[in-house]
Design a protein around this motif. Sequence first.
Motif, PDB file in Angstrom:
ATOM      1  N   ALA A  64       0.833  -1.210   0.000  1.00  0.00           N
ATOM      2  CA  ALA A  64       0.000   0.000   0.000  1.00  0.00           C
ATOM      3  C   ALA A  64       0.864   1.256   0.000  1.00  0.00           C
ATOM      4  CB  ALA A  64      -0.922  -0.007   1.214  1.00  0.00           C
ATOM      5  N   VAL A  65       1.955   1.234   0.798  1.00  0.00           N
ATOM      6  CA  VAL A  65       2.872   2.382   0.843  1.00  0.00           C
ATOM      7  C   VAL A  65       3.547   2.569  -0.516  1.00  0.00           C
ATOM      8  CG1 VAL A  65       5.036   3.245   1.835  1.00  0.00           C
ATOM      9  CG2 VAL A  65       3.273   2.285   3.331  1.00  0.00           C
ATOM     10  N   LYS A  66       4.001   1.460  -1.121  1.00  0.00           N
ATOM     11  CA  LYS A  66       4.658   1.543  -2.421  1.00  0.00           C
ATOM     12  C   LYS A  66       3.707   2.059  -3.498  1.00  0.00           C
ATOM     13  CE  LYS A  66       8.836   0.304  -1.569  1.00  0.00           C
ATOM     14  NZ  LYS A  66       9.922   1.294  -1.767  1.00  0.00           N
ATOM     15  N   MET A  85       8.820  11.251   6.096  1.00  0.00           N
ATOM     16  CA  MET A  85       7.889  10.322   6.747  1.00  0.00           C
ATOM     17  C   MET A  85       8.380   8.872   6.749  1.00  0.00           C
ATOM     18  SD  MET A  85       4.253  11.772   5.317  1.00  0.00           S
ATOM     19  CE  MET A  85       3.324  10.750   6.457  1.00  0.00           C
ATOM     20  N   LYS A  86       9.688   8.687   6.708  1.00  0.00           N
ATOM     21  CA  LYS A  86      10.245   7.329   6.661  1.00  0.00           C
ATOM     22  C   LYS A  86       9.787   6.499   7.862  1.00  0.00           C
ATOM     23  CE  LYS A  86      14.613   4.851   6.109  1.00  0.00           C
ATOM     24  NZ  LYS A  86      16.081   4.988   5.997  1.00  0.00           N
ATOM     25  N   LYS A  87       9.862   7.088   9.052  1.00  0.00           N
ATOM     26  CA  LYS A  87       9.464   6.367  10.271  1.00  0.00           C
ATOM     27  C   LYS A  87       7.976   6.044  10.266  1.00  0.00           C
ATOM     28  CE  LYS A  87      13.062   8.197  13.325  1.00  0.00           C
ATOM     29  NZ  LYS A  87      13.350   9.023  14.532  1.00  0.00           N
ATOM     30  N   GLU A  88       7.162   6.997   9.780  1.00  0.00           N
ATOM     31  CA  GLU A  88       5.716   6.784   9.748  1.00  0.00           C
ATOM     32  C   GLU A  88       5.343   5.658   8.783  1.00  0.00           C
ATOM     33  OE1 GLU A  88       7.180   9.679   9.749  1.00  0.00           O
ATOM     34  OE2 GLU A  88       6.391  10.651  11.558  1.00  0.00           O
ATOM     35  N   PHE A  89       5.997   5.628   7.598  1.00  0.00           N
ATOM     36  CA  PHE A  89       5.731   4.563   6.637  1.00  0.00           C
ATOM     37  C   PHE A  89       6.149   3.201   7.202  1.00  0.00           C
ATOM     38  CE2 PHE A  89       6.124   7.823   2.994  1.00  0.00           C
ATOM     39  CZ  PHE A  89       4.753   7.998   2.961  1.00  0.00           C
ATOM     40  N   PHE A 121       6.272   2.462  10.328  1.00  0.00           N
ATOM     41  CA  PHE A 121       5.310   2.148  11.392  1.00  0.00           C
ATOM     42  C   PHE A 121       4.053   1.501  10.806  1.00  0.00           C
ATOM     43  CE2 PHE A 121       1.654   3.469  14.049  1.00  0.00           C
ATOM     44  CZ  PHE A 121       2.002   2.834  15.237  1.00  0.00           C
ATOM     45  N   ILE A 122       3.596   2.025   9.663  1.00  0.00           N
ATOM     46  CA  ILE A 122       2.412   1.468   8.990  1.00  0.00           C
ATOM     47  C   ILE A 122       2.661   0.002   8.628  1.00  0.00           C
ATOM     48  CG2 ILE A 122       1.036   1.556   6.859  1.00  0.00           C
ATOM     49  CD1 ILE A 122       1.393   4.645   6.987  1.00  0.00           C
ATOM     50  N   GLU A 123       3.861  -0.303   8.107  1.00  0.00           N
ATOM     51  CA  GLU A 123       4.196  -1.687   7.747  1.00  0.00           C
ATOM     52  C   GLU A 123       4.201  -2.587   8.982  1.00  0.00           C
ATOM     53  OE1 GLU A 123       7.884  -1.671   5.632  1.00  0.00           O
ATOM     54  OE2 GLU A 123       7.249  -0.037   4.314  1.00  0.00           O
ATOM     55  N   ILE A 124       4.804  -2.088  10.069  1.00  0.00           N
ATOM     56  CA  ILE A 124       4.884  -2.887  11.298  1.00  0.00           C
ATOM     57  C   ILE A 124       3.498  -3.136  11.876  1.00  0.00           C
ATOM     58  CG2 ILE A 124       5.691  -2.872  13.707  1.00  0.00           C
ATOM     59  CD1 ILE A 124       8.177  -1.323  12.640  1.00  0.00           C
ATOM     60  N   VAL A 125       2.662  -2.098  11.859  1.00  0.00           N
ATOM     61  CA  VAL A 125       1.287  -2.251  12.363  1.00  0.00           C
ATOM     62  C   VAL A 125       0.545  -3.326  11.570  1.00  0.00           C
ATOM     63  CG1 VAL A 125      -0.969  -1.120  12.477  1.00  0.00           C
ATOM     64  CG2 VAL A 125       1.042   0.036  13.377  1.00  0.00           C
TER      65      VAL A 125
END
Length: 200
Positions: free
Chosen positions: A24-26, A172-176, A178-182
């Motif tokens: 989704a991020v990609k 937003m590297k950390k936020e992206f 975080f989304i993957e980890i969640v």
Amino acid sequence: MITMKLLLSPVICALIGWFTNYLAVKMLFHPRNPIKIGPFTVQGIFPKRQKDLAARLGEMIERELISHTDIKNVIHDPDFINKHKDVVLEYLDVFFREKLASLHPMVGMFLNDETMKTVKGMLSKELDEMLPRLIETTSSQLECKLDFKCLVQDKVECFSMDQLESILFSIMKKEFKFIEIVGGVLGFLIGLIQVLIFML
């Protein structure tokens, strides 16, 4: 065998959850160009809506972050005006003592310290009247010529997708991540719930 499958279920669900969010991020940036898949067209969100993003970003920056009022407040500040006044007076002092005095020896004789003090006092009073008017004119010209919304919009529209992706990922590297980890954590929890349901 069934027990092994049940134990693997949380791990598999975690991997699926992580991969889904990673994808989704990609897909925010890829594919760059539209791809037809049957009746559907697939394209990254940012490549597809770059112009709309640029327009909204320009509006937001002009409305929320910086405006002509902010610039007016800065250039009409007394400290700002006084600093410019000091620069002008310093330049005029050099001009009178070095450049004007070099025109003729008689000019140098008249431009002694007492004369210069009087001249600078007169110039200082003139600048007190002139600079606010000059700054007001400059402020009006800036307001006419400098359109923050269009400036930001044009720059963002001219960004290549590689630039835009690099900028957003740097912010937003950390936020992206975080989304993957969640996604992985939620997938694991779903798999765990499935195991508990099957075991009951």
